[in-house]
Design an enzyme around this catalytic site. Structure first.
Site, short mmCIF file in Angstrom:
data_model
loop_
_atom_site.label_atom_id
_atom_site.label_comp_id
_atom_site.label_asym_id
_atom_site.label_seq_id
_atom_site.Cartn_x
_atom_site.Cartn_y
_atom_site.Cartn_z
N CYS A 22 0.84 -1.19 0.00
CA CYS A 22 0.00 0.00 0.00
C CYS A 22 0.88 1.24 0.00
O CYS A 22 2.10 1.15 0.17
CB CYS A 22 -0.95 0.02 1.20
SG CYS A 22 -0.09 0.18 2.78
N CYS A 25 3.08 1.71 3.00
CA CYS A 25 4.36 0.99 2.99
C CYS A 25 5.44 1.87 2.38
O CYS A 25 6.55 2.00 2.92
CB CYS A 25 4.25 -0.30 2.18
SG CYS A 25 3.18 -1.56 2.91
N ASP A 445 11.52 27.25 -32.14
CA ASP A 445 12.71 27.78 -32.78
C ASP A 445 12.57 27.50 -34.28
O ASP A 445 11.81 26.61 -34.68
CB ASP A 445 13.95 27.08 -32.20
CG ASP A 445 15.21 27.45 -32.94
OD1 ASP A 445 15.48 28.66 -33.08
OD2 ASP A 445 15.93 26.54 -33.40
N SER A 482 35.06 25.72 -51.66
CA SER A 482 34.48 26.39 -50.49
C SER A 482 33.89 25.36 -49.51
O SER A 482 33.41 24.31 -49.91
CB SER A 482 33.37 27.35 -50.93
OG SER A 482 32.74 27.92 -49.80
N GLU A 483 33.93 25.71 -48.21
CA GLU A 483 33.35 24.83 -47.18
C GLU A 483 32.10 25.45 -46.57
O GLU A 483 31.59 24.96 -45.57
CB GLU A 483 34.39 24.58 -46.09
CG GLU A 483 35.60 23.79 -46.60
CD GLU A 483 36.62 23.54 -45.51
OE1 GLU A 483 36.43 24.07 -44.39
OE2 GLU A 483 37.60 22.82 -45.75
N HIS A 484 31.62 26.53 -47.14
CA HIS A 484 30.43 27.20 -46.63
C HIS A 484 29.19 26.31 -46.84
O HIS A 484 29.10 25.59 -47.85
CB HIS A 484 30.24 28.53 -47.37
CG HIS A 484 29.25 29.44 -46.72
ND1 HIS A 484 27.90 29.30 -46.89
CD2 HIS A 484 29.42 30.51 -45.89
CE1 HIS A 484 27.26 30.24 -46.20
NE2 HIS A 484 28.17 30.99 -45.59
N ILE A 524 34.61 33.40 -63.12
CA ILE A 524 33.26 33.07 -62.61
C ILE A 524 33.07 33.79 -61.28
O ILE A 524 33.92 33.72 -60.39
CB ILE A 524 33.10 31.54 -62.41
CG1 ILE A 524 33.41 30.80 -63.70
CG2 ILE A 524 31.69 31.22 -61.92
CD1 ILE A 524 33.52 29.30 -63.53
N GLY A 527 27.97 35.51 -55.94
CA GLY A 527 27.87 36.31 -54.72
C GLY A 527 26.63 37.18 -54.67
O GLY A 527 25.69 37.00 -55.44
N ASP A 648 19.40 27.21 -27.77
CA ASP A 648 18.03 27.04 -27.27
C ASP A 648 17.99 26.56 -25.82
O ASP A 648 16.93 26.58 -25.19
CB ASP A 648 17.27 26.02 -28.14
CG ASP A 648 17.07 26.50 -29.56
OD1 ASP A 648 16.91 27.72 -29.74
OD2 ASP A 648 17.08 25.66 -30.48
#
Length: 758
Positions: A22, A25, A445, A482-484, A524, A527, A648
């Protein structure tokens, strides 16, 4: 057995406790443990039969805590160094113990029933004029004494535990009430039997209440047997999760393959997995490739392709190829073990609504004893006679049941959190389960929550004589080095048309503006306006189309060849498939929905409009997200925050309920109250629906538990007897008490009917 985890300088252990019958207890064990030096926090859950203890290792050990519980009159499964979550055979052993206890209760019930039925027949024979031989009639007292004594011995556990609770803990529990009620009926009958045997006056065959004592024990045993069976079903979620664990692993050492128990796998071990096998633990592939069924994590039925360098999750299933991986997390640190730990802790936590039931249960048993004594004295002093007064005393004690109050909330919490876990929703505590459906506002978010968090090419517009594929080819050449993230998205789109792009001879990245590349005699340019303005390239003919794309919240890049505009490429962080439906469903539940983001207002408004959100908090710095949530809460609104990133985490902690996307960061998940493993925003809706469904069942349980005692105790006390002549029988009281707890648990099990929205 114990499951431990470190928190600052404190240690926490989960101890499986057997023998509680119970809520009193559980309360007695809590009081006993809190007195021990070094114990800072205790929560004993009657429904889960577990003690959750936080303690200081330097002052007391886990073994001493387990011994203390045993000294207070209960049994425990000794802890394991691997813990409940990581040692599957430990859980199997615990299940075996539970099954043995259920089998023992069944045996005792059948023995008690077998001897109670003839006892009832003999006791009712004169009233119903049932045929009984003369020899039995002459020895009725002795026969009833024998039959009842066997039943009392079968239920002797109640007397032992009822007495030990008073002696050891200096507090009464449900077993104390049972032992008093049964003991009073049995001893009174025994005294009358002695008078009959030795012909001491006054004596009467009507002064025998052996059948009451026997049937009380029989029905209480039946109630506890049914309770044991249905309570076992409430913990199926944990057993289902444990069933996902592999039992063994094939480890490669010095070129030799060896199969070992999963507990012996160490971080850094090289493990081999063949098709159809369950991956033993978390790790990183170092050789081979395969398709892996990760549906338990992602909810997606299609297997995911994995190759060298990819992470694998323990307990997922290898579908096709053979591969080797290096173990990175083992035992209690694996993904599945952490899920099990979260579910365990949630099932053991207490919802705020349970505090009322706990407060009542704490004073329940002594109050009932006091009421029973007062009622006995009132009836006896009013001239009703000792036998009548004793019957009322026994009935009051037996019908009172704190068990239903103690089971009302935790059983529902166990089932609901288990269902959540099976659906990929980890509800960390009972408070979050209680509060989720009460939320007024849900704040999302943007990046990585409503959106995929990965930019993708959405539009390619040619200018002049250039074709779409020409523009994509030029852009891919310019961005190859590029690594963008935007560059990765452009190159990924280009590979759909041409798997190989040419290597530029010259590459120059201009921060915040774009890139310039040279291929043979061609220059080339890729942008924004600033870059093209500096190069004195006329973009006036594209301006309207650029502005239209920007108004849609897209990032616009221009492609130029030799000082001439060739085309426009627009990119955007695309919405998740579930975003629109989730927002629509939340609105149907009358929840206000907000979007919060650090993006500019134009982009934020475009995304919000696409998913159907009216309230937008844009250009909010990461450090200010928590402040914005605090402002909403200060208006008296209950706020839930849904997010995934590191920035966040403060907002998740600030909200009334923090909901983290499981694919997000560990920091966000740690700060949240609820974790969505499958990265599906419809699970936000499912969480709220499940919370409401569970709280409905909890309120029903508490209502019936209170009503049962509010009506039952006055009836047992003979309150209406002077007006109606009706007096509740102790046997009927025993039946009612036994089934009150069972009804509460069965009602909680109905939560398993919950169905999530499609």
């Amino acid at each position: 057995m114990g499951s431990r985890s470190r928190k600052e300088n404190m240690e926490r252990i989960i101890i499986s406790v057997f023998g509680m019958h119970c809520a009193s207890c559980a309360a007695n064990i809590e009081r006993y443990l809190r007195k021990l030096e070094g114990v800072s926090k205790v929560n004993v859950n009657f429904a889960t039969e577990k003690a959750y203890v936080e303690f200081e290792p330097g002052k007391i050990t886990a073994e001493e805590l387990e011994n203390a519980i045993e000294k207070s009159g209960y049994r425990v499964i000794k802890s394991s160094p691997f813990g409940y979550a990581s040692k599957s055979q430990g859980a199997d052993f615990e299940l075996l113990v539970r099954l043995k206890e259920t089998a023992l209760l069944k045996t005792k019930f059948l023995v008690a029933l077998s001897f109670s039925l003839p006892l009832m027949y003999f006791s009712m024979s004169s009233f119903l004029k049932l045929p009984v031989s003369d020899i039995i009639i002459r020895n009725m007292a002795a026969i009833q004494f024998f039959l009842a004594t066997v039943v009392v011995i079968a239920g002797g556990q109640f007397f032992v535990r009822g007495t030990s609770a008073v002696v050891r803990s200096k507090a009464a529990n449900m077993d104390t009430l049972v032992s008093l009620g049964v003991g009073a009926a049995y001893l009174y009958s025994l005294v009358n039997s002695i008078f009959i045997w030795f012909k001491i006056k006054p004596y009467s065959m009507h002064g025998l209440y052996y059948e009451i004592a026997a049937f009380l024990i029989t029905f209480i045993l039946l109630g506890r047997l049914l309770e044991s069976i249905v309570k076992g079903k409430t913990s199926q979620a944990i057993r289902k999760l444990l069933g996902l664990q592999a039992k063994t692993a094939i480890v490669v050492s010095a070129g030799v393959e060896k199969e070992i128990p999963i507990e012996q796998v160490m971080v850094g071990d090289i493990v081999i997995v063949r098709p159809g096998e369950r991956i033993p633990t978390d790790g990183q592939i170092i050789e081979g490739r395969s398709a892996i069924d990760e549906s338990m994590v992602s909810g997606e039925s299609m297997p995911r392709e994995k190759a060298v360098g990819d992470e694998v999750i323990g307990s997922t299933i290898n579908k096709t190829g053979t591969f080797k991986f290096r173990a990175t997390r083992v035992g209690k640190d694996t993904f599945l073990a952490q899920i099990i730990r979260l579910v365990q802790e949630a099932q053991g936590s207490k919802a705020p609504i349970q505090e009322v039931a706990d407060t009542v249960a704490a004073y329940f048993v002594p109050s009932v004893l006091l009421i029973a004594v007062i009622v006995f004295l009132i009836w006896f002093l009013s001239g009703a006679g000792f036998a009548f007064s004793l019957t009322v005393f026994i009935t009051v004690i037996i019908i009172a049941c704190p068990c239903a109050l103690g089971l009302a909330t935790p059983t529902a919490v166990m089932v609901a959190t288990g269902i959540g876990a099976n659906n990929g929703i980890l509800i960390k505590n009972a408070q979050s389960l209680e509060l989720a459906y009460q939320m007024d506002v849900v704040v999302f978010d943007k990046t990585g929550t409503l959106t995929k968090g990965r930019p993708a090419v959405t539009d390619i517009i040619s200018v002049g004589n250039f074709e779409r594929n020409d523009i994509l080819k030029l852009a891919a050449i310019a961005e190859k080095r590029s690594e963008h993230p935007l560059a990765e998205a452009i190159c990924a789109e280009a590979r759909k048309v041409n798997p190989e792009s040419l290597e530029p001879e010259l590459f120059n990245s201009i921060t915040g503006k774009g890139v310039i590349a040279r291929l043979r005699d061609d220059v080339i340019i890729l942008g924004n306006r600033k870059l093209f303005g500096e190069r004195k390239i006329d973009i006036s003919g594209c301006e309207e189309r650029i502005m239209a794309l920007e108004l849609q919240g897209k990032t616009v890049m221009m492609v130029g060849l030799n000082n001439e505009v060739a085309g426009i490429i627009a990119l955007a962080d695309t919405l998740k498939a579930s975003s629109k439906q989730a927002i629509l469903s939340l609105k149907s539940l009358n929840k206000k929905v907000y979007l919060i983001t650090g993006d500019n207002r134009r982009t934020a408004q475009a995304i919000a409009k696409e998913v159907g959100i009216e309230q937008v908090l844009a250009e909010v710095l990461p450090s200010d997200k928590a402040l914005e949530l605090r402002k909403l809460r200060e208006k008296g609104l209950k706020v839930a925050m849904v997010g995934d990133g590191i920035n966040d985490a403060p907002a998740l902690a600030q909200a009334d309920i923090g909901i983290a996307i499981g694919a997000g960061t560990d920091v966000a998940i740690e700060s949240a109250d609820i974790v969505l493993i499958k990265d599906d925003l419809m699970d936000v809706v499912t969480t709220i629906d499940l919370s409401g469904f569970a709280m409905k069942k909890i309120n029903q349980n508490l209502f019936w538990a209170f009503i049962y005692n509010i009506i039952g105790i006055p009836l047992a006390a003979g309150l209406i007897y002077p007006f109606t002549g009706f007096l509740l029988s102790p046997v009927v009281a025993g039946v009612a008490m036994a089934f009150s707890s069972v009804s509460v648990v069965v009602n909680s099990l109905l939560i398993r009917r919950f169905k999530k929205k499609a």
